[in-house]
Design an enzyme around this catalytic site. Structure first.
Site, PDB file in Angstrom:
ATOM      1  N   SER A 120       0.390  -1.025  -0.273  1.00 12.75           N
ATOM      2  CA  SER A 120       0.051  -0.071  -0.477  1.00 12.75           C
ATOM      3  C   SER A 120       0.772   1.175   0.025  1.00 12.75           C
ATOM      4  CB  SER A 120      -0.574  -0.232   1.232  1.00 12.75           C
ATOM      5  OG  SER A 120      -1.753  -1.115   1.007  1.00 12.75           O
ATOM      6  N   HIS A 141      -1.543  -2.440  -7.122  1.00 10.22           N
ATOM      7  CA  HIS A 141      -1.845  -2.424  -5.862  1.00 10.22           C
ATOM      8  C   HIS A 141      -3.980  -2.643  -5.956  1.00 10.22           C
ATOM      9  CE1 HIS A 141      -3.217   0.664  -2.556  1.00 10.22           C
ATOM     10  NE2 HIS A 141      -2.639  -0.481  -2.083  1.00 10.22           N
ATOM     11  N   GLU A 153      -4.510  -0.433  -9.136  1.00 12.21           N
ATOM     12  CA  GLU A 153      -3.208   0.757  -8.980  1.00 12.21           C
ATOM     13  C   GLU A 153      -2.169   0.040  -9.770  1.00 12.21           C
ATOM     14  OE1 GLU A 153      -3.850   4.552  -6.441  1.00 12.21           O
ATOM     15  OE2 GLU A 153      -3.072   3.365  -5.428  1.00 12.21           O
ATOM     16  N   ASN A 192      -4.533   6.035  -1.901  1.00 11.95           N
ATOM     17  CA  ASN A 192      -4.038   7.029  -0.480  1.00 11.95           C
ATOM     18  C   ASN A 192      -3.591   8.222  -0.344  1.00 11.95           C
ATOM     19  OD1 ASN A 192      -5.244   4.360   0.554  1.00 11.95           O
ATOM     20  ND2 ASN A 192      -3.742   3.507  -0.190  1.00 11.95           N
TER      21      ASN A 192
END
Ligand SMILES: NC(=O)c1ccc[n+]([C@@H]2O[C@H](COP(=O)([O-])OP(=O)(O)OC[C@H]3O[C@@H](n4cnc5c(N)ncnc54)[C@H](O)[C@@H]3O)[C@@H](O)[C@H]2O)c1
Length: 379
Positions: A120, A141, A153, A192
């Site tokens: 992450s 991801h 991702e 994120n």
């Protein structure tokens, strides 16, 4: 490259979800963990999930059997990756461990095999440095739960070859996901990262003690299924502290975890998983007192910070096309992309919001970017 066999390393929450997604897309999937009981737990989770798909009529019993026949659970890393075309690593978020595993994968997997990490936050470039094939190392991801969440991702590390990125992108598409290419290995990638400054705002509000989490959330209750502070509790305050600390080391000192957050974590009040955090979860979802909503903050403050951070991704070359950011945000859980929302609110208002927050808290991370001020992004 024609990917037929995938090996997933780590059979935990993400690993078994990714393995299941691979099976449902028709791949042969080896799933590896260090102990048989962890492998078994992963297999059982997959079986239970597939049973639900059968129950809902989304797949047949025969299809389920076919999928499980293509699942190869093992504790033998060498066997798992021996003839894999793509390896997806999903072990604990520990850089030393990941580098050790990538060195082993490099030794055991065929030279042509693409090695992907589901990290992450860690640098894919750094992980790739443990191998002699950095061209064939990429980020892949997934989002939690991997079976349901659409966004994947696909991340370029410094030396990733275009062919490896393209092959990973195609696998994600075959998995019925929405892959988005991240051009530069950068903290938080897209989803994120765009959410990083709103989490910072929440921890600053918590620190200032006003408004209270309930007063703040009350203003958002009708707008979102889970309100901002409730979401922090849901994610886990320890995870929030950990990621804010990581951003303080990689993006800006602004993110340094403040005392109120640190105290909650050190007292063991981590949110949903411990039954208490900002709210009381002991009887299920918290009942939030909505009688006294704040008038100090609204939806536009949160959106402004997200759009502003998204413009930094463009300025830094992490993503070239703003539509990719909207695609990622809409499919990672956000519903609508930030630039699409910005169009309806107007950049002038959002710039004013960023400036207001930057001045109020003395936080440069909130300061509007050049691209924000130009306000010309088209999606
Ligand atoms: N949970 C999330 O919301 C989420 C979302 C996206 C990405 N990720 C990332 O995915 C990765 C895995 O997270 P998770 O939530 O599935 O963790 P988890 O703790 O549920 O699972 C990790 C698994 O890795 C196994 N493992 C540890 N060392 C190993 C080794 N040497 N070889 C093989 N397996 C080993 C563990 O036994 C465990 O089963 C992390 O990098 C995390 O950052 C997590």
């Amino acid at each position: 490259m024609d990917v037929k066999k995938i090996a997933v390393i780590g059979a935990g929450a993400m690993g078994n979800g990714i393995a299941q997604v691979g099976l449902m897309a028709g791949f042969t999937v080896a799933m590896h963990d260090v102990e048989q009981r962890f492998v078994d737990r992963g297999v059982n989770t997959i079986k239970e999930s597939l049973d639900k798909f059968v129950g809902k009529g989304k797949i047949t019993e025969d299809q389920k059997k076919d999928m499980l026949a293509r699942l190869l659970p093992t504790t033998d890393l060498k066997a798992a990756v021996a003839d894999a075309d793509l390896v997806i690593e999903a072990v604990f978020e520990d850089l030393g461990l990941k580098k050790k595993i990538f060195a082993d994968l490099d030794a055991f997997a065929p030279e042509r095999t693409i090695l992907a990490s589901n990290t992450s936050s860690m640098s894919i470039t750094e992980i790739a440095s443990a191998t002699k094939r950095p061209g064939n190392v990429v980020g892949m991801h997934f989002f939690n739960p991997a079976v349901l969440m659409k966004l994947v991702e696909v991340i370029y590390a410094k030396h990733s070859a275009d062919a490896a990125i393209q092959a990973t992108f195609e696998v994600a598409k075959k998995m019925n996901k929405v892959p988005v290419i991240v051009k530069k290995d950068s903290p938080g990638f897209i989803y994120n990262r765009v959410n990083a400054p709103t989490a910072l705002l929440l921890q600053l509000i918590l620190e200032s003690k006003s408004p209270t989490p309930a007063q703040f959330d009350a203003a958002f209750k009708t707008l979102m299924p889970m309100t901002p502070f409730e979401l922090l509790d849901y994610v886990g305050l320890d995870i929030v502290e950990h990621t804010q600390k990581y951003y303080s080391e990689t993006l800006s000192k602004d993110y340094t975890p403040r005392k109120a957050l640190v105290d909650l974590v050190s007292s063991g009040n981590l949110g949903k998983k411990t039954g208490k955090g900002l709210y009381d979860w002991s009887a299920g979802r918290p009942a939030i007192d909505t009688s006294n909503p704040t008038t100090e903050y609204d939806f536009t403050h949160m959106v402004a910070l997200q759009v502003n951070e998204a413009t930094k991704l463009l300025e830094e070359g992490v993503v070239n096309d703003p539509r990719d950011i909207d695609l990622a945000m809409a499919n990672g859980g956000g519903g609508i992309g930030p630039f699409t929302i910005a169009k309806s609110i107007g950049y002038d208002k959002l710039v004013a919001r960023c400036t207001e927050l930057a001045d109020k808290f003395g936080i440069e991370t909130f300061r509007p970017t050049r691209t924000m001020k130009e306000g010309k992004i088209q999606v």
